[in-house]
Design a protein around this motif. Structure first.
Motif, mmCIF file in Angstrom:
data_model
loop_
_atom_site.group_PDB
_atom_site.id
_atom_site.type_symbol
_atom_site.label_atom_id
_atom_site.label_comp_id
_atom_site.label_asym_id
_atom_site.label_seq_id
_atom_site.Cartn_x
_atom_site.Cartn_y
_atom_site.Cartn_z
ATOM 1 N N GLU A 190 0.844 -1.183 0.000
ATOM 2 C CA GLU A 190 0.000 0.000 0.000
ATOM 3 C C GLU A 190 0.885 1.241 0.000
ATOM 4 O OE1 GLU A 190 -2.248 -0.703 3.565
ATOM 5 O OE2 GLU A 190 -0.861 0.455 4.783
ATOM 6 N N GLY A 191 0.260 2.392 -0.124
ATOM 7 C CA GLY A 191 0.996 3.644 -0.140
ATOM 8 C C GLY A 191 1.113 4.279 -1.501
ATOM 9 N N VAL A 192 0.720 3.577 -2.566
ATOM 10 C CA VAL A 192 0.787 4.163 -3.896
ATOM 11 C C VAL A 192 -0.420 5.076 -4.124
ATOM 12 C CG1 VAL A 192 -0.414 2.221 -4.993
ATOM 13 C CG2 VAL A 192 1.061 3.702 -6.358
ATOM 14 N N LEU A 193 -0.195 6.233 -4.736
ATOM 15 C CA LEU A 193 -1.290 7.122 -5.113
ATOM 16 C C LEU A 193 -1.727 6.741 -6.518
ATOM 17 C CD1 LEU A 193 -0.263 10.597 -3.665
ATOM 18 C CD2 LEU A 193 -1.199 8.574 -2.551
ATOM 19 N N THR A 194 -2.724 5.886 -6.587
ATOM 20 C CA THR A 194 -3.152 5.302 -7.847
ATOM 21 C C THR A 194 -3.607 6.374 -8.831
ATOM 22 O OG1 THR A 194 -3.871 3.338 -6.650
ATOM 23 C CG2 THR A 194 -4.708 3.619 -8.889
ATOM 24 N N GLY A 229 -6.596 6.312 -2.563
ATOM 25 C CA GLY A 229 -6.546 4.978 -1.971
ATOM 26 C C GLY A 229 -5.516 4.781 -0.882
ATOM 27 N N SER A 230 -4.745 5.808 -0.537
ATOM 28 C CA SER A 230 -3.710 5.654 0.483
ATOM 29 C C SER A 230 -3.848 6.724 1.557
ATOM 30 C CB SER A 230 -2.318 5.758 -0.142
ATOM 31 O OG SER A 230 -2.084 4.672 -1.016
ATOM 32 N N ARG A 231 -3.598 6.334 2.793
ATOM 33 C CA ARG A 231 -3.664 7.266 3.915
ATOM 34 C C ARG A 231 -2.396 8.107 3.963
ATOM 35 N NH1 ARG A 231 -5.772 8.308 9.021
ATOM 36 N NH2 ARG A 231 -4.244 8.673 10.668
ATOM 37 N N ILE A 232 -2.555 9.409 4.172
ATOM 38 C CA ILE A 232 -1.436 10.336 4.264
ATOM 39 C C ILE A 232 -1.629 11.189 5.505
ATOM 40 C CG2 ILE A 232 -0.186 12.230 3.169
ATOM 41 C CD1 ILE A 232 -1.104 11.252 0.501
ATOM 42 N N MET A 292 4.766 6.822 2.746
ATOM 43 C CA MET A 292 4.988 5.915 3.870
ATOM 44 C C MET A 292 5.426 6.727 5.079
ATOM 45 S SD MET A 292 8.565 4.234 2.502
ATOM 46 C CE MET A 292 8.072 4.451 0.786
ATOM 47 N N THR A 293 5.364 6.125 6.241
ATOM 48 C CA THR A 293 5.819 6.823 7.440
ATOM 49 C C THR A 293 7.343 6.894 7.440
ATOM 50 O OG1 THR A 293 6.043 4.834 8.786
ATOM 51 C CG2 THR A 293 3.865 5.889 8.741
ATOM 52 N N PRO A 294 7.923 7.849 8.174
ATOM 53 C CA PRO A 294 9.380 7.886 8.294
ATOM 54 C C PRO A 294 9.955 6.601 8.870
ATOM 55 C CG PRO A 294 8.439 9.968 9.018
ATOM 56 C CD PRO A 294 7.282 9.027 8.802
ATOM 57 N N VAL A 295 9.248 5.973 9.806
ATOM 58 C CA VAL A 295 9.724 4.723 10.401
ATOM 59 C C VAL A 295 9.809 3.629 9.341
ATOM 60 C CG1 VAL A 295 9.140 2.887 12.031
ATOM 61 C CG2 VAL A 295 8.882 5.281 12.702
ATOM 62 N N THR A 296 8.779 3.519 8.492
ATOM 63 C CA THR A 296 8.786 2.520 7.430
ATOM 64 C C THR A 296 9.896 2.802 6.426
ATOM 65 O OG1 THR A 296 6.408 2.137 7.657
ATOM 66 C CG2 THR A 296 7.421 1.490 5.577
ATOM 67 N N ALA A 297 10.054 4.067 6.035
ATOM 68 C CA ALA A 297 11.088 4.419 5.060
ATOM 69 C C ALA A 297 12.476 4.078 5.586
ATOM 70 C CB ALA A 297 10.996 5.908 4.728
ATOM 71 N N ALA A 311 1.638 5.242 14.450
ATOM 72 C CA ALA A 311 0.333 5.796 14.790
ATOM 73 C C ALA A 311 -0.496 6.117 13.574
ATOM 74 C CB ALA A 311 0.529 7.064 15.633
ATOM 75 N N SER A 312 0.143 6.364 12.422
ATOM 76 C CA SER A 312 -0.639 6.788 11.271
ATOM 77 C C SER A 312 -1.252 5.628 10.514
ATOM 78 C CB SER A 312 0.222 7.625 10.313
ATOM 79 O OG SER A 312 1.305 6.867 9.862
ATOM 80 N N GLY A 313 -0.948 4.397 10.894
ATOM 81 C CA GLY A 313 -1.691 3.267 10.360
ATOM 82 C C GLY A 313 -1.231 2.760 9.025
ATOM 83 N N HIS A 314 0.003 3.046 8.589
ATOM 84 C CA HIS A 314 0.481 2.538 7.317
ATOM 85 C C HIS A 314 0.929 1.094 7.472
ATOM 86 C CE1 HIS A 314 -0.038 6.389 5.671
ATOM 87 N NE2 HIS A 314 0.960 6.963 6.308
ATOM 88 N N ALA A 315 1.433 0.536 6.366
ATOM 89 C CA ALA A 315 1.882 -0.851 6.386
ATOM 90 C C ALA A 315 2.931 -1.064 7.454
ATOM 91 C CB ALA A 315 2.471 -1.228 5.021
#
Length: 273
Positions: A47-51, A168-171, A187-192, A260-264
């Motif tokens: 997830e995270g792509v801006l379709t 389709g993606s949460r920001i 994506m969140t900074p933690v994920t990146a 907290a932002s709920g990303h992958a």
């Protein structure tokens, strides 16, 4: 940029909800992300792509920054004007126009102002205009559509620096926004930070895989895809055999801490195409 037309005065902009800015992007992480491409992360995320959002000019599409999310109710663009005044160096203005592709909320004047404020780019889930001048500028611009119709100030509801679901993606404010010729990822900074080393390692390994393929090594053996084939006496691999692909699904993805932002929170299994 659209200026108010003659007629009744627009409603006050108090109907626009605002929130605090996210944390700025750490310089060291920003430097690493500028060396990577969206497809490298795309092989590890689901997830995270801006379709449907694409670069207006693929030659200067490289974009790395932090999200400043904006929601507008077309044809109103008041929240965009409020957001421009809040842009910090390294921010990416992300404008959600809902399902509207008719009214352009960003043109050459807004883009020039974003450049002056040090923005890293602008993403519009909707339309932009003044495309010839946008391409001539230096700011990376991404959009879903192009239109000669423009937005105006009407006082409709909207938001600035509040979490959104865009294409389709949460920001959320402060999320990492990556853009290049293949599209836009968020994506969140933690994920990146967690995925960047693996993306860099797999990119560095690609020339070696091509060299081995030229020398006759089967692609399926290098990636581990051969283990998905129905086993036969002739094709069953020897005990203990495994691929050494950095995308080997048997090894599994690195853990990505929840945010907290709920990303992958994990990178899915898979192999790079």
């Amino acid at each position: 940029m659209t200026v108010p037309a003659d007629g009744p005065a627009p409603e006050p902009l108090s109907r626009v909800r605002t929130g605090p800015a996210g944390a700025p992007l750490a310089p060291r992480l920003a430097a690493v992300l500028r060396t990577l491409d969206t497809a490298g992360f795309g092989h590890l995320l689901s997830e995270g792509v801006l379709t449907g959002v694409r670069a207006l000019d693929s030659v200067k599409a490289l974009m790395v920054g932090t999200a400043l999310p904006v929601r507008i109710s077309c044809p109103d663009s008041g929240p965009v004007h409020l957001a421009v005044d809040r842009v910090r160096p390294g921010d990416v203005l992300v404008v959600d126009c809902g399902d509207d592709d008719r009214y352009a909320s960003v043109g050459s004047v807004i883009a020039a102002m974003l450049e002056l404020r040090g923005a890293a780019g602008v993403v519009v889930n909707g339309a932009v205009t003044d495309t010839a001048r946008l391409r001539a500028g230096r700011l990376p611009v991404f959009s879903r559509a192009v239109s000669p119709l423009t937005t105006r100030i009407t006082g409709a509801p909207g938001s600035v620096n509040l979490p959104l679901t865009v294409a389709g993606s949460r920001i959320a404010p402060g999320d990492i926004v990556l853009g290049d010729a293949d599209g836009v990822l968020v994506m969140t900074p933690v994920t990146a930070a967690a995925l960047a080393p693996r993306v860099a390692a797999s990119a560095a390994a690609e020339p070696g895989y091509l060299a081995r393929f030229r020398d006759g090594a089967p692609l399926s053996a290098m990636t581990g895809a051969d283990r998905a084939a129905a086993p036969t006496a002739a094709s069953t691999p020897a005990s203990g055999s495994s691929s050494d692909s950095p995308y080997d699904h048997a090894v599994g993805p690195p853990a990505v801490p929840p945010t907290a932002s709920g990303h992958a929170t994990t990178a899915p299994e898979g192999s790079r195409s």
